[in-house]
Design a protein around this motif. Structure first.
Motif, PDB file in Angstrom:
ATOM      1  N   LYS A   4      13.821 -16.675  -2.619  1.00 38.43           N
ATOM      2  CA  LYS A   4      14.306 -17.326  -3.841  1.00 38.43           C
ATOM      3  C   LYS A   4      15.801 -17.606  -3.742  1.00 38.43           C
ATOM      4  O   LYS A   4      16.267 -18.677  -4.116  1.00 38.43           O
ATOM      5  CB  LYS A   4      14.003 -16.474  -5.068  1.00 38.43           C
ATOM      6  CG  LYS A   4      14.568 -17.094  -6.357  1.00 38.43           C
ATOM      7  CD  LYS A   4      13.643 -16.972  -7.489  1.00 38.43           C
ATOM      8  CE  LYS A   4      14.138 -17.515  -8.790  1.00 38.43           C
ATOM      9  NZ  LYS A   4      14.883 -18.745  -8.787  1.00 38.43           N
ATOM     10  N   ASP A   5      16.570 -16.636  -3.209  1.00 41.26           N
ATOM     11  CA  ASP A   5      18.004 -16.839  -3.028  1.00 41.26           C
ATOM     12  C   ASP A   5      18.287 -18.000  -2.073  1.00 41.26           C
ATOM     13  O   ASP A   5      19.180 -18.814  -2.312  1.00 41.26           O
ATOM     14  CB  ASP A   5      18.675 -15.573  -2.488  1.00 41.26           C
ATOM     15  CG  ASP A   5      18.691 -14.434  -3.490  1.00 41.26           C
ATOM     16  OD1 ASP A   5      18.591 -14.694  -4.704  1.00 41.26           O
ATOM     17  OD2 ASP A   5      18.795 -13.269  -3.046  1.00 41.26           O
ATOM     18  N   VAL A   6      17.517 -18.074  -0.998  1.00 34.30           N
ATOM     19  CA  VAL A   6      17.694 -19.159  -0.025  1.00 34.30           C
ATOM     20  C   VAL A   6      17.422 -20.506  -0.706  1.00 34.30           C
ATOM     21  O   VAL A   6      18.186 -21.458  -0.558  1.00 34.30           O
ATOM     22  CB  VAL A   6      16.771 -18.960   1.200  1.00 34.30           C
ATOM     23  CG1 VAL A   6      16.772 -20.191   2.101  1.00 34.30           C
ATOM     24  CG2 VAL A   6      17.198 -17.727   1.986  1.00 34.30           C
ATOM     25  N   GLY A   7      16.332 -20.586  -1.469  1.00 37.47           N
ATOM     26  CA  GLY A   7      15.997 -21.822  -2.175  1.00 37.47           C
ATOM     27  C   GLY A   7      17.038 -22.193  -3.212  1.00 37.47           C
ATOM     28  O   GLY A   7      17.409 -23.365  -3.345  1.00 37.47           O
ATOM     29  N   ASP A   8      17.527 -21.196  -3.964  1.00 35.64           N
ATOM     30  CA  ASP A   8      18.564 -21.465  -4.965  1.00 35.64           C
ATOM     31  C   ASP A   8      19.835 -21.975  -4.303  1.00 35.64           C
ATOM     32  O   ASP A   8      20.510 -22.883  -4.824  1.00 35.64           O
ATOM     33  CB  ASP A   8      18.864 -20.205  -5.778  1.00 35.64           C
ATOM     34  CG  ASP A   8      17.761 -19.838  -6.752  1.00 35.64           C
ATOM     35  OD1 ASP A   8      16.860 -20.673  -6.994  1.00 35.64           O
ATOM     36  OD2 ASP A   8      17.795 -18.709  -7.278  1.00 35.64           O
ATOM     37  N   THR A   9      20.190 -21.408  -3.146  1.00 38.04           N
ATOM     38  CA  THR A   9      21.379 -21.861  -2.421  1.00 38.04           C
ATOM     39  C   THR A   9      21.207 -23.305  -1.966  1.00 38.04           C
ATOM     40  O   THR A   9      22.114 -24.129  -2.129  1.00 38.04           O
ATOM     41  CB  THR A   9      21.654 -20.942  -1.209  1.00 38.04           C
ATOM     42  OG1 THR A   9      21.890 -19.614  -1.689  1.00 38.04           O
ATOM     43  CG2 THR A   9      22.845 -21.420  -0.405  1.00 38.04           C
ATOM     44  N   SER A  10      20.042 -23.641  -1.430  1.00 44.02           N
ATOM     45  CA  SER A  10      19.786 -25.023  -1.013  1.00 44.02           C
ATOM     46  C   SER A  10      19.890 -25.972  -2.195  1.00 44.02           C
ATOM     47  O   SER A  10      20.513 -27.035  -2.103  1.00 44.02           O
ATOM     48  CB  SER A  10      18.407 -25.139  -0.360  1.00 44.02           C
ATOM     49  OG  SER A  10      18.388 -24.484   0.878  1.00 44.02           O
TER      50      SER A  10
END
Length: 139
Positions: A4-10
């Motif tokens: 989720k953090d990776v997706g939010d960063t993207s």
């Protein structure tokens, strides 16, 4: 970081770059829409799903489905043209940003070739063709 953090960063990096380039961007309230951003390109609105890609050999790969888990069962659903218009992809390895129209994406994964290869096939897509500077809709 978790997924989720990776997706939010993207999503944040894509939103920032679109805004920097002069697009108006809206984020839908909640997590119930199949698109993550609405991009206003003058007379057109684009429903955009943001994905995180990664380097795999001489390609950048990103998954084009949406995985959900219900009652312990994971399912992957494909996006349709009634749900989204394009994918905005951030490559986590290079930081590159790409705009891939839904009709140019594969059903489960999409591979954008980074290095030139001696392959002459209509399904070979080159990353440079889909880079933001070459593929974003006009505004």
């Amino acid at each position: 970081m978790n997924t989720k953090d990776v997706g939010d960063t993207s999503e944040a990096l894509v939103l920032a770059e679109l805004t920097r380039r002069g697009y108006s961007v809206a984020v839908p309230f909640g997590d119930n829409d199949r698109y993550g951003l609405l991009v206003d390109a003058d007379a057109s609105l684009y429903r955009v799903q943001v994905k995180t890609g990664w380097r795999e050999g001489d390609c950048i790969r990103f998954k084009t489905g949406s995985q959900t888990t219900a009652d312990g069962e994971a399912t992957v659903e494909e996006y349709t043209d009634t749900e989204i218009d394009a994918f905005a992809v951030r490559c986590r390895d290079s930081g590159g940003l790409f705009w891939v129209p839904l009709e140019a994406a594969g059903r489960k994964s999409t591979y954008l070739r980074v290095e030139d290869a001696a392959i002459d096939h209509p399904r070979v897509s080159y990353a440079e063709e889909y880079a933001f500077e070459n593929a974003l809709p006009p505004r």
